[in-house]
Write a protein that holds these residues in place. Structure first.
Motif, short mmCIF file in Angstrom:
data_model
loop_
_atom_site.label_atom_id
_atom_site.label_comp_id
_atom_site.label_asym_id
_atom_site.label_seq_id
_atom_site.Cartn_x
_atom_site.Cartn_y
_atom_site.Cartn_z
N ARG A 36 10.73 12.43 12.54
CA ARG A 36 11.16 11.86 13.58
C ARG A 36 10.30 10.72 14.20
O ARG A 36 10.90 9.52 14.68
N ALA A 37 8.98 11.12 14.10
CA ALA A 37 7.98 9.96 14.52
C ALA A 37 8.11 8.76 13.75
O ALA A 37 8.10 7.69 13.93
N LEU A 38 8.20 9.34 12.07
CA LEU A 38 8.26 7.97 11.25
C LEU A 38 9.67 7.09 11.65
O LEU A 38 9.55 6.06 11.39
N HIS A 39 10.74 7.81 11.81
CA HIS A 39 11.97 6.89 12.26
C HIS A 39 11.58 6.16 13.69
O HIS A 39 12.36 4.87 13.32
N LEU A 40 10.89 6.54 14.41
CA LEU A 40 10.48 5.64 15.65
C LEU A 40 9.46 4.67 15.33
O LEU A 40 9.68 3.30 15.78
N HIS A 41 8.54 4.80 14.41
CA HIS A 41 7.52 4.04 14.18
C HIS A 41 6.76 4.23 12.74
O HIS A 41 6.29 5.24 12.81
N ARG A 42 7.32 3.37 11.85
CA ARG A 42 6.76 3.60 10.41
C ARG A 42 5.43 3.15 10.17
O ARG A 42 4.96 1.92 9.56
N SER A 43 4.49 3.95 10.62
CA SER A 43 2.77 3.41 10.78
C SER A 43 2.16 4.03 9.78
O SER A 43 2.62 5.11 8.88
N SER A 44 1.23 3.48 9.24
CA SER A 44 0.33 4.00 8.31
C SER A 44 -0.06 5.38 8.38
O SER A 44 0.02 6.17 7.51
N MET A 45 -0.57 5.68 9.80
CA MET A 45 -1.03 7.27 9.96
C MET A 45 0.12 8.20 9.67
O MET A 45 -0.32 9.20 9.21
N VAL A 46 1.14 7.88 10.24
CA VAL A 46 2.40 9.01 9.77
C VAL A 46 2.72 9.11 8.35
O VAL A 46 3.08 10.33 8.16
N LEU A 47 2.67 7.99 7.79
CA LEU A 47 3.00 8.29 6.50
C LEU A 47 1.94 8.98 5.71
O LEU A 47 2.24 9.71 4.56
N MET A 48 0.74 8.78 6.32
CA MET A 48 -0.50 9.63 5.58
C MET A 48 -0.17 11.02 5.78
O MET A 48 -0.37 12.05 5.27
N ASP A 49 0.15 11.21 7.03
CA ASP A 49 0.25 12.58 7.43
C ASP A 49 1.53 13.32 6.76
O ASP A 49 1.37 14.58 6.39
N ILE A 50 2.67 12.62 6.46
CA ILE A 50 3.88 13.30 6.07
C ILE A 50 3.30 13.28 4.33
O ILE A 50 3.63 14.51 3.70
N GLY A 51 2.62 12.41 3.84
CA GLY A 51 2.21 12.75 2.44
C GLY A 51 1.30 13.84 2.57
O GLY A 51 1.41 14.76 1.43
N GLY A 52 0.34 14.03 3.47
CA GLY A 52 -0.52 15.08 3.32
C GLY A 52 0.48 16.42 3.63
O GLY A 52 -0.22 17.53 2.91
N LEU A 53 1.27 16.51 4.49
CA LEU A 53 1.93 17.75 4.60
C LEU A 53 2.80 18.01 3.14
O LEU A 53 2.66 19.31 2.71
N TYR A 54 3.45 17.18 2.63
CA TYR A 54 3.87 17.58 1.12
C TYR A 54 3.02 18.04 0.27
O TYR A 54 3.10 18.58 -0.74
N TYR A 55 1.78 17.16 0.18
CA TYR A 55 0.68 17.87 -0.66
C TYR A 55 0.33 19.17 -0.35
O TYR A 55 0.26 19.83 -1.46
#
Length: 212
Positions: A36-55
């Motif tokens: 949801r956060a990524l949909h609102l703002h595709r920021s570098s940090m949120v991309l990192m967090d989602i990658g970290g979650l999937y990892y």
């Protein structure tokens, strides 16, 4: 752990709820919050967090996609290169993993050169060196980092990861015997230390914290 990412950032671009849920191991809820956060703002940090979650969930192909998008945006950092190396390693992309680890090592070396007292960067340099097979450099940098900031939980965590890469279980356990509450739980969810998780001594440390 969720073990990744390691950067800190403004809560305006890094949703605290998603991070809190990840820290509790509530990955499905965390995924919803972060997407949801990524949909609102595709920021570098949120991309990192989602990658970290999937990892953390061992969804390495998906993690790689988010880390690669972040790198393609021109915001690649030493930590991002190390994260890319990790997912490529799990995906069997050995050449790309080593290339990413080399970028990470060189960037962390630059950070340590600029600020020799930065224990976090020094420990990350140690981990990158270990992943590239340079045991001597890894152990030297790790000892330096642990002596500079012995109570730093992030330094302790990465020291454990490094010692596990080097197959030095006794040193990893020695670090964990003085670990703060929460770090053992974090490592119990870390996909890179599965052998450690099965060690009865690690399980005893977790039980000792539970009964304190």
């Amino acid at each position: 752990q969720y073990p990744k990412p390691r950067q800190m950032s403004s809560l305006f671009i890094r949703p605290p709820l998603g991070l809190a849920l990840m820290g509790q191991g509530r990955f499905q809820e965390a995924e919803g919050s972060l997407l949801r956060a990524l949909h609102l703002h595709r920021s570098s940090m949120v991309l990192m967090d989602i990658g970290g979650l999937y990892y953390a969930e061992e969804r390495y192909t998906e993690a790689a996609r988010f880390f690669e998008e972040n790198a393609a945006s021109g915001t690649a950092s030493a930590i991002l290169y190390e994260d890319l190396g990790d997912v490529y390693r799990h995906l069997g992309r050995s050449r790309e993993a080593r290339e990413a680890y080399r970028f990470a090592r060189d960037m962390f070396h630059g950070e340590v050169t600029r600020n020799p007292r930065d224990a976090d960067s020094r420990m990350m340099l140690a981990l990158a060196s270990a992943l590239l097979g340079d045991s001597q450099a890894a152990q030297y940098e790790a000892l330096q980092a642990l002596s500079m900031d012995p109570e730093n939980a992030t330094v302790m965590r990465d020291a454990v990861l490094m010692y596990e890469v080097l197959h030095r279980r006794e040193e990893a356990l020695q670090v964990l015997r003085r670990a703060p509450r929460g770090l053992l739980g974090e490592l119990s969810r870390q996909p890179d230390v599965k052998a450690l998780q099965q060690d009865p001594r690690f399980q005893e440390l977790i039980q000792a914290q539970v009964t304190r």
